[in-house]
Design a protein around this motif. Structure first.
Motif, short mmCIF file in Angstrom:
data_model
loop_
_atom_site.label_atom_id
_atom_site.label_comp_id
_atom_site.label_asym_id
_atom_site.label_seq_id
_atom_site.Cartn_x
_atom_site.Cartn_y
_atom_site.Cartn_z
N ASP A 73 0.95 -1.19 -0.07
CA ASP A 73 -0.06 -0.06 -0.12
C ASP A 73 0.86 1.29 -0.01
O ASP A 73 1.89 1.27 0.95
N PRO A 74 0.42 2.14 -0.88
CA PRO A 74 1.51 3.53 -1.16
C PRO A 74 1.61 4.09 0.23
O PRO A 74 2.76 4.86 0.50
N ILE A 75 0.68 4.29 1.06
CA ILE A 75 0.95 4.93 2.27
C ILE A 75 1.14 4.24 3.62
O ILE A 75 1.30 4.75 4.61
N GLN A 76 0.95 2.95 3.59
CA GLN A 76 1.01 2.12 4.77
C GLN A 76 2.46 1.58 5.28
O GLN A 76 2.69 1.38 6.25
N VAL A 77 3.26 1.65 4.26
CA VAL A 77 4.50 0.83 4.47
C VAL A 77 5.50 1.21 5.58
O VAL A 77 6.22 0.51 6.30
N GLY A 78 5.50 2.50 5.67
CA GLY A 78 6.43 3.14 6.34
C GLY A 78 6.07 3.23 7.92
O GLY A 78 6.65 3.83 8.92
N HIS A 106 9.37 17.02 -0.21
CA HIS A 106 10.70 16.65 -0.38
C HIS A 106 10.59 15.38 -1.35
O HIS A 106 11.28 15.43 -2.56
N VAL A 107 9.58 14.49 -1.29
CA VAL A 107 9.03 13.51 -2.20
C VAL A 107 7.60 13.60 -2.18
O VAL A 107 6.95 13.47 -1.40
N ASP A 108 7.18 13.70 -3.60
CA ASP A 108 5.78 13.81 -3.71
C ASP A 108 4.83 12.44 -3.43
O ASP A 108 5.46 11.55 -3.56
N TYR A 109 3.62 12.56 -3.37
CA TYR A 109 2.76 11.37 -3.01
C TYR A 109 2.30 10.84 -4.28
O TYR A 109 1.77 9.94 -4.36
N ALA A 149 6.82 13.96 4.73
CA ALA A 149 5.99 12.79 5.05
C ALA A 149 6.63 11.62 4.54
O ALA A 149 6.29 10.37 4.95
N TYR A 150 6.87 11.52 3.13
CA TYR A 150 7.46 10.32 2.47
C TYR A 150 9.05 10.37 2.66
O TYR A 150 9.61 9.39 1.90
N THR A 151 9.66 11.09 3.47
CA THR A 151 11.19 10.93 3.78
C THR A 151 11.46 10.82 5.10
O THR A 151 12.28 9.92 5.44
N VAL A 152 11.18 11.79 5.82
CA VAL A 152 11.68 11.65 7.40
C VAL A 152 11.33 10.08 8.06
O VAL A 152 10.21 9.84 8.21
N HIS A 165 13.20 6.42 -5.15
CA HIS A 165 12.42 6.24 -3.91
C HIS A 165 11.64 5.01 -3.95
O HIS A 165 11.59 4.51 -5.06
N THR A 166 10.84 4.49 -3.15
CA THR A 166 10.23 3.25 -3.12
C THR A 166 8.66 3.32 -3.30
O THR A 166 8.08 2.35 -3.54
N LEU A 167 8.18 4.64 -3.70
CA LEU A 167 6.93 4.82 -3.90
C LEU A 167 6.81 5.15 -5.41
O LEU A 167 7.41 5.96 -6.01
#
Lengths: 392, 392
Positions: free
Chosen positions: A20-25, A162-165, A192-195, A316-318
């Motif tokens: 899932d794009p938003i759940q993995v981290g 920083h990295v877009d969604y 949100a997608y980097t820190v 990136h992973t997304l």
């Protein structure tokens, strides 16, 4: 009728490879899970709250130390924990933006940045993306000049993801902030997608504000996040209250207006803390994560007709992928229509692609093992092959 | 040096009778603890998020149903879950208060109401309390008139704490709101000490807004809470975004500005939901809770020199007590000074009184069993007796 207390136990992370794009981290670490169990009760971190009464001063559990460590790790001057990255955007916009002010963000900005600007009464103005879906410093400069002419004043704030969604592209944050600073515009970096996912150095980026998400990228429960500020702006966004009871004379000196006093009084902050050593460690393996992402993308690209919409090679992973000429062609003939893909993936132990999606969709490989990466890549190829697509 | 990840397991609720003023209503139920374990991962409730993409539409887990049930239970027209009651105050103030507007609250208002007003640029004006530390409708009317004259306009909002945090007194919310409505002022009821603790009927109170706290009074993890609105104001506080990307044309139609989109994406909302049936049930036993509170207060009052500062007889479980002429006289001679009381209580298995406090302090008996209530009352009396105070 489904009853609100009828909550089935969730076993997605135990039973499946979740992409899932938003759940993995935001999957908890084992230490965070232990901490969550110990601190699940409401105001659980307040047992030893002593004067001055504020969350970030609590010594036991070591929340004060966590704040100091987090600031050092992000290389920023001051940090606070917050209920989600969006609440950081809100705090900064509320502090810097006046009604009618133009605020710069980008064509790939997350919707919560728009909401923060709207709540503050600002007017959003997007920096365009280029043909490769990247935001550049040149485009930023051009837009800043245009908007400054339009409004006859300089925007008080610039948001840059920083990295877009949408594409998971890594943008030239450093260059864009350098540009913003040339116009005296402070910049908020949406991390949100980097820190918590990849190394982030606030000062190296030139960030005036750096925002991270606990539940998206720091292996923490929701809602959680971090708002970091450079010294120049810390006093502004973390200003303490000047309110006074006009009859009682009460004052509330140490409470910070934008934080609404304390923020994460229990399970959320403790979850962030318990995961923090693991998060610090895992960003050091970012190259491996990117290589994994690249391997899966290459697997997908070996399926005829498949295109990657994100920058390539991957950083990136997304990733955003276009399978209109591959899986969607299958879907048009398949008795399960577009659901065949998520169904077939699920049979192979993979979850997280929106059921029905076969045209343009996203996935995120963060945190998967070497073996899971191989399995995932092979699963995509096997599904393609079984459905008559060529592998090239 | 203490390390931020050095989090000792918390066992306060297992090992002690906790009478902390703010913690007792936020202890998790066993069902909530189970749900927390299953949904601890970051965005755990988003597995089945489908269009329209917003938290309160999610069917599995049944978050949508929970919202409907919660509205019915509170007898309000619309509800949203929020990261703490304070975020509800913030949302309402941001929606209704313009810079320079006077806003009415009370001499017993919680500091987070002041912060919400300050963030919105409003100017707080307190309704005075009477000699028995109560807020009355008459005092409200008088203050509204005074403030309206001072500002040459009607305040756009009035905050009233259903039960205040200082004395645990139950105020005439219905009468005060009736008064506010006579001046066309909408009223927000701060139910942080009532919603989930005692029966609350929003429409019977006349509330335009009703705010509750998950971690304070609904047996839920922090930060969590509920913001409920009457139909007349629901469209205003839950207004959807009108933002638009000026270049991309993107719109975000269903996202609500003040909620910042979604609010509690994981453990917090699921904790609230799992506790909800128990919370609905427990408010029916409010009379017993009050009787328990009364019994402990009466035990304390049997210690010579002790006074109760809260209204008497008690109508709530949070009580403010004055032991300057009892336990504090002991403290002045005791080798442990004021710490003797919390120490002696801890030896008897009681925790939650701020260490060092022997003058004016607060405690909360909510949720204790009959046996624990007896033990607590006897503990206070035994400590008094051992230290030479007379029992009358």
């Amino acid at each position: 009728m489904r009853c609100a207390s009828d909550i089935e136990a969730r076993d997605v992370e135990e039973m499946y490879i979740n992409i899932d794009p938003i759940q993995v981290g935001g999957r908890l670490t084992a230490d965070a899970m232990k901490a969550v169990i110990a601190y699940a009760d409401g105001y659980s971190v307040c047992d030893n709250c002593r004067s001055p009464f504020r969350l970030d001063y609590i010594q036991k559990p070591p929340i004060a130390q966590f704040h100091a460590d987090l600031a050092r790790w992000l290389n920023m001057d001051a940090v606070r924990v917050i209920p989600g990255a969006r609440r950081g955007f809100q705090a900064v916009a509320s502090s810097l933006v006046e009604r009618g002010d133009p605020v710069i963000l980008t064509s790939l900005a997350h919707y919560t940045e728009f909401l923060a600007i709207e709540e503050a009464g600002g007017i959003p103005r997007e920096i365009p993306k280029d043909d490769s879906n990247r935001i550049t410093a040149d485009a930023a400069a051009e837009r800043i000049e245009e908007v400054t002419r339009e409004f006859s004043r300089t925007p008080p704030l610039l948001f840059i993801d920083h990295v877009d969604y949408q594409y998971g592209n890594v943008h030239d944050v450093k260059g864009i902030i350098k540009t913003a600073h040339q116009y005296d515009i402070p910049a908020l970096v949406n991390g949100a997608y980097t820190v918590g996912i990849m190394p982030v150095d606030g000062k190296a980026l030139g960030a005036d504000f750096l925002v991270g998400s606990g539940h998206k990228s720091m292996a923490a429960p929701a809602p959680s996040g971090v708002l970091a500020a450079a010294e120049e702006y810390a006093g502004k966004v973390f200003r303490t209250t000047e309110a006074r009871g006009d009859l009682t004379g009460r004052t509330f000196g140490i409470k910070e207006v934008e934080m609404m006093g304390c923020t994460l009084m229990g399970v959320t902050v403790v979850g962030m803390m318990a995961s923090f050593p693991h998060v610090q460690e895992r960003v050091n393996h970012w190259e491996t994560e990117v290589a994994h992402s690249q391997a899966v993308v290459d697997g997908l690209l070996s399926i005829e007709g498949t295109r990657v919409l994100s920058e390539y090679p991957r950083r990136h992973t997304l990733t955003r992928i276009d399978t209109r000429e591959s899986f969607d062609r299958v879907a048009q003939q398949h008795k399960k229509r577009g659901y065949f893909l998520s169904n077939d993936l699920k049979k192979r132990g993979v979850i997280g692609v929106i059921p029905g999606s076969t045209r343009v969709w996203k996935f995120n490989t963060f945190g998967l093992t070497e073996k899971q990466i191989r399995h995932l890549s092979e699963a995509f190829i096997a599904i393609a092959r079984e459905n008559g697509l060529s592998i090239v």
